[in-house]
Write an enzyme that holds these catalytic residues in place. Structure first.
Site, PDB file in Angstrom:
ATOM      1  CG  HIS A 311     -19.399  35.681 -17.558  1.00 57.97           C
ATOM      2  ND1 HIS A 311     -18.934  34.569 -16.895  1.00 57.97           N
ATOM      3  CD2 HIS A 311     -18.311  36.432 -17.830  1.00 57.97           C
ATOM      4  CE1 HIS A 311     -17.621  34.638 -16.785  1.00 57.97           C
ATOM      5  NE2 HIS A 311     -17.213  35.760 -17.346  1.00 57.97           N
ATOM      6  CD1 TRP A 540     -27.537  32.984 -10.902  1.00 53.86           C
ATOM      7  CD2 TRP A 540     -26.949  31.327 -12.278  1.00 53.86           C
ATOM      8  NE1 TRP A 540     -28.672  32.553 -11.545  1.00 53.86           N
ATOM      9  CE2 TRP A 540     -28.348  31.533 -12.385  1.00 53.86           C
ATOM     10  CE3 TRP A 540     -26.371  30.321 -13.043  1.00 53.86           C
ATOM     11  CZ2 TRP A 540     -29.158  30.783 -13.235  1.00 53.86           C
ATOM     12  CZ3 TRP A 540     -27.164  29.572 -13.889  1.00 53.86           C
ATOM     13  CH2 TRP A 540     -28.529  29.806 -13.979  1.00 53.86           C
ATOM     14  CG  HIS A 541     -20.334  33.102 -13.863  1.00 56.73           C
ATOM     15  ND1 HIS A 541     -20.071  32.809 -15.198  1.00 56.73           N
ATOM     16  CD2 HIS A 541     -20.800  31.954 -13.313  1.00 56.73           C
ATOM     17  CE1 HIS A 541     -20.379  31.529 -15.426  1.00 56.73           C
ATOM     18  NE2 HIS A 541     -20.826  31.005 -14.303  1.00 56.73           N
ATOM     19  CB  SER A 542     -21.775  38.056  -8.638  1.00 61.60           C
ATOM     20  OG  SER A 542     -23.054  38.004  -9.228  1.00 61.60           O
TER      21      SER A 542
END
Length: 609
Positions: A311, A540-542
């Site tokens: 995101h 940090w939504h990998s």
């Protein structure tokens, strides 16, 4: 050169992050005789203040931190040459031990959109309930009340919470609900709950509540400071892993390789960055990638490392009233527990007042105000799906810097509040996500060391920036009407043309709720777009880099998490997501763990009821 074989286990996990802890912990509880080993490059997180005290969470992202890995992407023309940096957890418990503890869940239909047998929402909702103890409100049908992970309001609500809700339900004309994480409610203002135990005030994470609470079981072992190099195969059957002492966690230790064998199963659980790297180092991946790294190909799986998703977030600072309680005025120390009372409860909310939100969808009036180029995306995906949000809006009562435009050197003492919004747009795969996708592969640097070839894909598709640009305007109007508003901190906003009616400035107080919105010219709109390309960053939504899709569609694992082309090897972490989910990803990482534990137990004939 022969390598010492240290021991043999039934199941070996290559990685010890959030999902791995859930799977390993559940399997150990289902069958305590199973010999399970978790290998984690980072260090133990057991009872360490930086991991368990919510007020200290921000220190995990300090530049000198060793509890996360900073992955630097390639410079991107779409970001005006910026090379984005994306952090991921690097400790036992992974992201659940270093994130900001925000509890949000996507609509159940996101999982249905994956189109994978066994992963439909009807099968996953019982697992969502199984993993949590929802302390906020009793008796809600989609929440659980006796699971390992605690969910609570987190701490007291700052004044900004009430201001944001008040303006949202009046000026913004949206409703309020106590729970918008019921897997369907959208476009409604609500509290933002936390992965924090209400009784203890401590972070509620996968390491402490699935692994460390089983210290009595000698068959469940966690070896920290161990970097998995590759999976060992015999006739394409995974039989173990090769690992070394991690040079960051164990800088003075011997770096020679060792092997540990797995009699039943190897589970790769290194996350969106680590899992494709382990597979590629093991000879599983695209021929071009492996050839340039001098690795002999075992299985041709060109989807390894592709389909990277995240995101995009923009953090925009505003000046706040002197009397507003913010973390800027009361910063916690990484070396002290000043923010914690005698029972360990945090006296301020994590990252400072992140305790209200809206999963936003534009109404008809807002749609008309947006760039017409967004209309095809809206009509194709959002229009007939009222549970899908376009963006998440939330206020934060502290200054949150942009990594590409740090303002600390020019930031005067005072109180600040930040408008944070990240896009979760439609993709061509009918998901609530930005259209753009990236890739993550191993590479060899000029000095012969392993590196990373990482393209984030951020804003590569021109339609992705449209909701961001509109979100800036809408959040600015909301903030202008909040009682604590004292103007914009100009250096953290777009560089509007001289004389613009939208120019940023300090203010003595908010405007009236019924005041007209600011008017932006075409030149102002261009400034906003340039601003976003300069400052956009990760949430940090990998995920997505070992996608659970058909092999013909560049998939890496099947519905049972088996890696194509080999046996006794699974992947279990956020990298398996074929498409994205419309909120923070910790809930999905934990959910994947619960589902993976069930799958593995079934494969091994273990009762998991």
């Amino acid at each position: 050169m022969s390598r010492p074989i240290l021991s043999e286990f039934d199941i070996v996990f290559a990685g010890g992050g959030s999902t791995a802890c859930v799977v390993a912990g559940r399997l150990a509880a289902y069958d305590p005789s199973l010999r399970i080993l978790v290998l984690e490059a980072g260090q133990h997180s057991l009872n360490k203040p930086i991991h368990v005290q919510p007020a200290l969470a921000r220190f995990n992202l300090e530049p000198t931190s060793t509890t996360v890995t900073f992955n630097t992407g390639n410079p991107s023309p779409a970001l005006n040459g910026l090379a984005p940096t994306v952090a991921c957890g690097r400790c036992v418990g992974g992201g659940s031990c270093v994130n900001f503890m925000v509890y949000t869940r996507p609509p159940a239909s996101d999982y249905d959109d994956w189109g994978v047998t066994g992963w439909e929402s009807k099968n996953l909702i019982p697992l969502m309930k199984k993993l949590e103890t929802y302390e906020v409100q009793p008796g809600l049908p989609t929440h659980g009340y006796d699971g390992p992970i605690k969910v609570s309001p987190g701490a007291y609500k700052t004044g900004v919470y009430y201001e944001f809700i008040q303006v949202g339900t009046t000026y913004h004309k949206r409703q309020y609900a106590d729970d918008t994480d019921d897997l369907e409610t959208c476009n409604t203002y609500s509290p933002c709950h936390k992965y924090i135990g209400g009784a203890t005030g401590r972070r509620s994470d996968a390491a402490h509540h699935y692994i460390y609470n089983q210290a009595h079981n000698p068959n469940l072992q966690v070896w920290d400071g161990k970097r998995v190099k590759r999976v060992i195969f015999e006739d394409k059957r995974a039989v173990g892993v090769e690992f070394t002492n991690d040079p960051v966690s164990c800088p003075d230790a011997d770096q020679s390789s060792s092997i540990v064998r797995a009699s039943k199963l190897v589970v790769v659980s290194g996350g969106a960055f680590g899992s494709p790297a382990i597979l590629e180092r093991s000879g599983i991946g695209a021929e071009e990638v492996l050839k340039r790294c001098g690795i002999e190909q075992l299985v041709n799986l060109p989807g390894v490392g592709e389909n990277y998703r995240d995101h995009n977030v923009a953090n925009v600072p505003y000046l706040a009233a002197d009397q507003l309680v913010t973390i800027d005025a009361h910063p916690p120390s990484a070396d002290s527990h000043e923010q914690c009372d005698n029972c360990g409860k945090s006296s301020v909310t994590p990252i400072g007042g992140l305790n209200s939100k809206i999963k936003w969808r534009p109404d008809d009036e807002e749609l008309k105000a947006m760039d017409p180029a967004f209309q095809p995306r809206w009509k194709e995906f959002f229009q007939d799906r009222p549970d899908k949000a376009v963006a998440l809006f939330t206020p934060v009562t502290r200054y949150v810097p942009s990594l590409s435009r740090p303002l600390s050197s020019v930031l005067p003492p005072g109180n600040y509040m930040t408008a944070s919004y990240f896009t979760v747009l439609l993709s061509v795969y009918r998901m609530l996500y930005p259209v753009s996708v990236g890739s993550v592969h191993i590479n060899v640097t000029e000095n012969g060391e392993e590196g990373i070839d990482f393209n984030t894909g951020f804003l590569d598709d021109p339609s992705d920036i449209i909701p961001l640009d509109f979100a800036y305007k809408k959040m600015r109007e909301i903030f202008r009407r909040m009682a604590s508003y004292r103007g914009e901190f100009t250096a953290g906003h777009p560089d509007f043309p001289e004389g613009s009616a939208a120019a940023c400035r300090a203010a003595s107080g908010p405007v009236d709720l019924n005041a007209p919105d600011l008017v932006y010219t075409a030149e102002d709109d261009e400034a906003i777009s340039r601003f976003h390309r300069d400052i956009i960053q990760t949430t940090w939504h990998s995920l997505g880099t070992c996608a659970m899709k058909s092999e013909a569609d560049q998939g890496v694992v099947d519905a049972r998490l088996n890696v194509y082309g080999v046996s006794n090897l699974k992947v279990a972490d956020l990298s398996i997501c074929p498409l994205n989910v419309g909120t923070n990803t910790c809930a999905t990482a934990l959910l994947i763990g619960e589902r993976a534990a069930m799958i593995i137990a079934e494969d091994l004939g273990i009762n998991c009821t």
